[in-house]
Design a protein around this motif. Structure first.
Motif, PDB file in Angstrom:
ATOM      1  N   SER A  43      -0.327  10.028  -8.744  1.00 44.70           N
ATOM      2  CA  SER A  43      -0.406  11.254  -7.944  1.00 44.70           C
ATOM      3  C   SER A  43       0.606  11.254  -6.788  1.00 44.70           C
ATOM      4  O   SER A  43       0.713  12.232  -6.057  1.00 44.70           O
ATOM      5  CB  SER A  43      -1.819  11.427  -7.395  1.00 44.70           C
ATOM      6  OG  SER A  43      -2.208  10.217  -6.777  1.00 44.70           O
ATOM      7  N   GLY A  44       1.359  10.167  -6.658  1.00 43.49           N
ATOM      8  CA  GLY A  44       2.328  10.078  -5.555  1.00 43.49           C
ATOM      9  C   GLY A  44       3.606  10.850  -5.844  1.00 43.49           C
ATOM     10  O   GLY A  44       3.831  11.303  -6.969  1.00 43.49           O
ATOM     11  N   PRO A  45       4.456  11.010  -4.828  1.00 49.28           N
ATOM     12  CA  PRO A  45       5.695  11.780  -4.987  1.00 49.28           C
ATOM     13  C   PRO A  45       6.628  11.221  -6.067  1.00 49.28           C
ATOM     14  O   PRO A  45       7.370  11.975  -6.688  1.00 49.28           O
ATOM     15  CB  PRO A  45       6.344  11.712  -3.603  1.00 49.28           C
ATOM     16  CG  PRO A  45       5.642  10.624  -2.873  1.00 49.28           C
ATOM     17  CD  PRO A  45       4.270  10.509  -3.453  1.00 49.28           C
ATOM     18  N   LEU A  46       6.619   9.915  -6.260  1.00 47.89           N
ATOM     19  CA  LEU A  46       7.483   9.339  -7.305  1.00 47.89           C
ATOM     20  C   LEU A  46       6.670   8.875  -8.506  1.00 47.89           C
ATOM     21  O   LEU A  46       7.122   8.045  -9.296  1.00 47.89           O
ATOM     22  CB  LEU A  46       8.300   8.174  -6.739  1.00 47.89           C
ATOM     23  CG  LEU A  46       9.354   8.532  -5.683  1.00 47.89           C
ATOM     24  CD1 LEU A  46      10.098   7.283  -5.229  1.00 47.89           C
ATOM     25  CD2 LEU A  46      10.337   9.573  -6.219  1.00 47.89           C
ATOM     26  N   GLY A  47       5.477   9.440  -8.634  1.00 52.24           N
ATOM     27  CA  GLY A  47       4.593   9.052  -9.733  1.00 52.24           C
ATOM     28  C   GLY A  47       5.198   9.284 -11.098  1.00 52.24           C
ATOM     29  O   GLY A  47       4.979   8.515 -12.039  1.00 52.24           O
ATOM     30  N   ILE A  53       6.428   3.803 -12.647  1.00 53.94           N
ATOM     31  CA  ILE A  53       6.797   2.389 -12.436  1.00 53.94           C
ATOM     32  C   ILE A  53       5.682   1.566 -11.791  1.00 53.94           C
ATOM     33  O   ILE A  53       5.866   0.371 -11.542  1.00 53.94           O
ATOM     34  CB  ILE A  53       8.073   2.259 -11.574  1.00 53.94           C
ATOM     35  CG1 ILE A  53       7.921   2.984 -10.256  1.00 53.94           C
ATOM     36  CG2 ILE A  53       9.293   2.732 -12.339  1.00 53.94           C
ATOM     37  CD1 ILE A  53       9.037   2.687  -9.281  1.00 53.94           C
ATOM     38  N   LEU A  54       4.540   2.192 -11.524  1.00 58.19           N
ATOM     39  CA  LEU A  54       3.446   1.398 -10.954  1.00 58.19           C
ATOM     40  C   LEU A  54       3.048   0.313 -11.951  1.00 58.19           C
ATOM     41  O   LEU A  54       3.032   0.537 -13.151  1.00 58.19           O
ATOM     42  CB  LEU A  54       2.245   2.303 -10.638  1.00 58.19           C
ATOM     43  CG  LEU A  54       1.091   1.609  -9.901  1.00 58.19           C
ATOM     44  CD1 LEU A  54       1.527   1.111  -8.533  1.00 58.19           C
ATOM     45  CD2 LEU A  54      -0.112   2.527  -9.791  1.00 58.19           C
ATOM     46  N   LEU A  64       0.827  -1.203   0.000  1.00 57.73           N
ATOM     47  CA  LEU A  64       0.000   0.000   0.000  1.00 57.73           C
ATOM     48  C   LEU A  64       0.862   1.254   0.000  1.00 57.73           C
ATOM     49  O   LEU A  64       0.637   2.190  -0.783  1.00 57.73           O
ATOM     50  CB  LEU A  64      -0.914  -0.021   1.233  1.00 57.73           C
ATOM     51  CG  LEU A  64      -1.859   1.166   1.389  1.00 57.73           C
ATOM     52  CD1 LEU A  64      -2.840   1.195   0.222  1.00 57.73           C
ATOM     53  CD2 LEU A  64      -2.625   1.070   2.709  1.00 57.73           C
ATOM     54  N   VAL A  65       1.866   1.267   0.863  1.00 59.71           N
ATOM     55  CA  VAL A  65       2.727   2.451   0.965  1.00 59.71           C
ATOM     56  C   VAL A  65       3.484   2.683  -0.347  1.00 59.71           C
ATOM     57  O   VAL A  65       3.527   3.802  -0.864  1.00 59.71           O
ATOM     58  CB  VAL A  65       3.711   2.307   2.149  1.00 59.71           C
ATOM     59  CG1 VAL A  65       4.744   3.431   2.130  1.00 59.71           C
ATOM     60  CG2 VAL A  65       2.945   2.306   3.464  1.00 59.71           C
ATOM     61  N   VAL A  66       4.060   1.607  -0.904  1.00 62.16           N
ATOM     62  CA  VAL A  66       4.784   1.752  -2.170  1.00 62.16           C
ATOM     63  C   VAL A  66       3.815   2.210  -3.262  1.00 62.16           C
ATOM     64  O   VAL A  66       4.134   3.077  -4.079  1.00 62.16           O
ATOM     65  CB  VAL A  66       5.476   0.425  -2.562  1.00 62.16           C
ATOM     66  CG1 VAL A  66       6.121   0.545  -3.938  1.00 62.16           C
ATOM     67  CG2 VAL A  66       6.527   0.047  -1.531  1.00 62.16           C
ATOM     68  N   TYR A  67       2.594   1.665  -3.227  1.00 62.10           N
ATOM     69  CA  TYR A  67       1.574   2.075  -4.199  1.00 62.10           C
ATOM     70  C   TYR A  67       1.349   3.580  -4.112  1.00 62.10           C
ATOM     71  O   TYR A  67       1.357   4.290  -5.126  1.00 62.10           O
ATOM     72  CB  TYR A  67       0.268   1.320  -3.921  1.00 62.10           C
ATOM     73  CG  TYR A  67      -0.870   1.717  -4.839  1.00 62.10           C
ATOM     74  CD1 TYR A  67      -1.080   1.053  -6.044  1.00 62.10           C
ATOM     75  CD2 TYR A  67      -1.736   2.758  -4.500  1.00 62.10           C
ATOM     76  CE1 TYR A  67      -2.106   1.423  -6.887  1.00 62.10           C
ATOM     77  CE2 TYR A  67      -2.760   3.145  -5.343  1.00 62.10           C
ATOM     78  CZ  TYR A  67      -2.954   2.462  -6.532  1.00 62.10           C
ATOM     79  OH  TYR A  67      -3.974   2.847  -7.370  1.00 62.10           O
ATOM     80  N   LEU A  68       1.143   4.065  -2.898  1.00 63.57           N
ATOM     81  CA  LEU A  68       0.864   5.493  -2.711  1.00 63.57           C
ATOM     82  C   LEU A  68       2.017   6.352  -3.209  1.00 63.57           C
ATOM     83  O   LEU A  68       1.821   7.437  -3.749  1.00 63.57           O
ATOM     84  CB  LEU A  68       0.593   5.798  -1.231  1.00 63.57           C
ATOM     85  CG  LEU A  68      -0.720   5.223  -0.687  1.00 63.57           C
ATOM     86  CD1 LEU A  68      -0.853   5.459   0.804  1.00 63.57           C
ATOM     87  CD2 LEU A  68      -1.914   5.810  -1.440  1.00 63.57           C
ATOM     88  N   PRO A 118       7.578  -4.621 -12.932  1.00 68.98           N
ATOM     89  CA  PRO A 118       8.438  -5.423 -12.043  1.00 68.98           C
ATOM     90  C   PRO A 118       9.303  -4.544 -11.135  1.00 68.98           C
ATOM     91  O   PRO A 118       9.623  -4.943 -10.015  1.00 68.98           O
ATOM     92  CB  PRO A 118       9.298  -6.220 -13.018  1.00 68.98           C
ATOM     93  CG  PRO A 118       8.440  -6.362 -14.223  1.00 68.98           C
ATOM     94  CD  PRO A 118       7.691  -5.066 -14.328  1.00 68.98           C
ATOM     95  N   THR A 119       9.668  -3.343 -11.612  1.00 65.87           N
ATOM     96  CA  THR A 119      10.495  -2.465 -10.782  1.00 65.87           C
ATOM     97  C   THR A 119       9.805  -2.141  -9.461  1.00 65.87           C
ATOM     98  O   THR A 119      10.419  -2.207  -8.392  1.00 65.87           O
ATOM     99  CB  THR A 119      10.794  -1.146 -11.532  1.00 65.87           C
ATOM    100  OG1 THR A 119      11.281  -1.476 -12.834  1.00 65.87           O
ATOM    101  CG2 THR A 119      11.814  -0.320 -10.792  1.00 65.87           C
ATOM    102  N   ALA A 120       8.528  -1.816  -9.540  1.00 67.12           N
ATOM    103  CA  ALA A 120       7.783  -1.516  -8.316  1.00 67.12           C
ATOM    104  C   ALA A 120       7.734  -2.734  -7.406  1.00 67.12           C
ATOM    105  O   ALA A 120       7.857  -2.629  -6.177  1.00 67.12           O
ATOM    106  CB  ALA A 120       6.371  -1.060  -8.666  1.00 67.12           C
ATOM    107  N   MET A 121       7.596  -3.904  -8.010  1.00 79.82           N
ATOM    108  CA  MET A 121       7.557  -5.143  -7.217  1.00 79.82           C
ATOM    109  C   MET A 121       8.893  -5.371  -6.513  1.00 79.82           C
ATOM    110  O   MET A 121       8.932  -5.789  -5.346  1.00 79.82           O
ATOM    111  CB  MET A 121       7.235  -6.336  -8.128  1.00 79.82           C
ATOM    112  CG  MET A 121       5.863  -6.238  -8.789  1.00 79.82           C
ATOM    113  SD  MET A 121       5.725  -7.289 -10.240  1.00 79.82           S
ATOM    114  CE  MET A 121       5.432  -8.886  -9.511  1.00 79.82           C
ATOM    115  N   ILE A 122       9.968  -5.076  -7.242  1.00 79.35           N
ATOM    116  CA  ILE A 122      11.300  -5.263  -6.648  1.00 79.35           C
ATOM    117  C   ILE A 122      11.488  -4.317  -5.459  1.00 79.35           C
ATOM    118  O   ILE A 122      11.980  -4.719  -4.393  1.00 79.35           O
ATOM    119  CB  ILE A 122      12.396  -5.031  -7.715  1.00 79.35           C
ATOM    120  CG1 ILE A 122      12.391  -6.215  -8.696  1.00 79.35           C
ATOM    121  CG2 ILE A 122      13.768  -4.886  -7.069  1.00 79.35           C
ATOM    122  CD1 ILE A 122      13.251  -6.000  -9.926  1.00 79.35           C
TER     123      ILE A 122
END
Ligand code: ATP
Ligand code: MG
Lengths: 237, 250
Positions: A90-94, A98-99, A81-85, A102-106
């Protein structure tokens, strides 16, 4: 659900494994890629950090250790959830976009396993450095040689830590399903497939992956125990 | 020319004498507990000194203090009037009462020293192992050795660096009669070569056999320091007399 459906699914599952079904292996390979890379990066980060925490005495060291210890038990869904946000549009690293990759998963898996590597490495290195402390002072062993000796002589214990990290990464579902999204040919890994295919009623693929996952867990644990026993036999731990 | 300068400097440090050892009102404490209390002694380079006294007298802590492993609260200890330094520590070797051995095999334990100190080759390592009765033990796991074997490995390791001061904390406590003789002979040989030896022991016969100089301790204090013959024939204090006769000290 009657027994026949389950048996049929099991049959099909075994067939999928034996015939080295393409979609199954695609999933398998991505699973190993994601968990392998997150493990590698976590080790690159966690082993030096854990060692540093073990041998350097600085202000706030205990707080850092407690923090990492607590983070060992982080619930994967919360990490997801936190990584998603953070990486959602709309997130700071949006802006990284990468949402659902695989990068987000890593990244999510690294957050889960780095604390394990750091905490356990710190414990192991602290124990062996205490054991060697007087001898090394007496011998005037230079710091870098002392650290090499700690890591080398604790290698079996450290290897078990790495395996434990791998076990957590490969079997985890909560975080990768949120940030990966289980997209076919892109972010589907074993655990997310099992979760979603089961709910869709496609039992054979889920079961096939379940069997493989169990097998991997079995091998990991077998390695863990063998390494430990072998090292104990020589009193190398 | 440049080479010559370097040689000169190197020789100067490596030949620096670190005896006599003089303790001057030396006090060591752990936390608030005083372990060594205002200790005075003088040890000469040719000596074999036996530090004796009951359990808990502070013998091991004294040896560790000579090796620079404890924090000195008051007073000082000097080596040929130099204060402690890494340089001096490198010229000493301490065999601990409970030896710490690396989690490796016997040979690797020895090679680790060769990796830190210069001029230790395979022959020197083997020679040292054989001297201590550990020939053919190379591949054995060091921490699976028996108590006596561990002690002998620890001594073999200490001999590698050719120390000027050899500190032995109960070096023969776990040894069979054959090994005991072996180690005592090594102690005498090393002393003959010019090594200053300080050992602790509970074996009065051994102290008489080996020592030229006795330091008798009780409760963190040096009660007597005497030449060995004088000490055993005519101890000055009541405590020493009782200790030699095997009576309990209170
Ligand atoms: N790290 C430590 N912290 C606190 N007290 C200590 C520590 N090490 C030793 N002591 C205390 O210092 C005293 C002297 O210990 P030491 O080991 O020097 O005795 P010893 O004369 O060598 O005895 P033994 O004959 O049993 O070997 C003992 O009372 C011991 O409890
Ligand atoms: Mg002792």
């Amino acid at each position: 659900m009657n027994m026949n459906i389950i048996l049929e699914a099991l049959n099909k599952a075994i067939e999928l494994v034996i015939t080295t079904d393409e979609s199954l292996f695609e999933i398998l390979i991505l699973s190993f890629k994601v968990s392998g890379i997150s493990l590698l990066l976590s080790c690159l980060l966690g082993l030096p950090l854990g060692t540093l925490l073990a041998i350097k005495n600085f202000w706030g060291r205990n707080s850092v250790l407690i923090l990492f210890n607590t983070m060992m038990g982080l619930p994967p869904v919360v990490v997801g959830l936190v990584v998603y946000l953070i990486v959602s549009r709309s997130g700071p690293l949006g802006w990284l976009g990468i949402l659902y990759t695989p990068t987000a998963m890593i990244i999510a898996q690294m957050i889960l396993i780095t604390p394990i590597i750091v905490s356990l490495t710190a414990q192991i290195v602290e124990e062996i450095s205490q054991e060697y402390k007087n001898l090394f002072t007496s011998l005037v062993v230079p710091a870098h040689k002392a650290i090499m000796a700690y890591l080398y002589d604790a290698r079996y214990s450290i290897l078990t830590v790495i395996l434990a990290g791998f076990g957590r990464a490969i079997s985890e579902v909560g975080a990768v399903i949120i940030v990966g999204g289980n997209i076919d040919h892109l972010t589907r890994v074993m655990t997310t497939t099992i979760a979603l295919e089961t709910s869709k009623g496609n039992l054979s693929l889920a079961l096939a992956l379940g069997i493989i996952l169990l097998f991997i867990a079995l091998i990991t644990n077998f390695l863990l125990i063998t390494i430990k026993m072998n090292a104990k036999r020589h009193m190398y731990v | 020319m440049l080479n010559g300068t370097c040689m000169y400097k190197k020789d100067k440090t490596s030949q620096k004498k670190i005896t006599p050892i003089v303790a001057d009102n030396l006090s060591v404490s752990f936390g608030s507990v005083n372990i060594l209390n205002k200790i005075n002694f003088k040890i000469h380079d040719k000596d074999i000194t036996a530090v004796i006294g009951p359990n808990g007298a502070g013998k091991s802590i004294l040896l560790q203090t000579i090796n620079g492993l404890t924090n000195i609260q008051k007073g000082k200890i000097t080596f040929n009037s130099f204060l402690h330094s890494d340089d001096i520590r490198k010229k000493q070797a301490l065999v601990f009462q409970n030896p710490t051995l690396l989690r490796r095999n016997v040979l690797s334990n020895m090679e680790f020293i060769a990796n830190i100190y210069k001029n230790i080759d395979k022959n020197i390592i083997q020679n040292s192992l054989v001297r201590c009765g550990l020939g053919g033990y190379d591949q054995k796991s060091a921490r699976l050795l028996s108590g006596g074997e561990k002690q002998r490995l620890s001594l073999a390791r200490a001999l590698l660096t050719k120390p000027s001061i050899l500190l032995l904390d109960e070096p023969t406590a776990n040894l069979d009669p054959f090994s005991l003789k072996l180690i005592e002979d090594i102690i005498l040989e090393e002393n003959k070569k010019g090594t200053c030896i300080i050992l602790t022991t509970h074996d009065m016969a051994q102290a008489k056999r080996l020592a030229t100089n006795i330091i008798f301790m009780n409760k963190g204090e040096v009660i007597e320091q005497k030449n060995s013959k004088t000490f055993f024939n005519k101890p000055e204090t009541n405590e020493a007399l009782k200790y030699i006769k095997g009576e309990i000290l209170l």
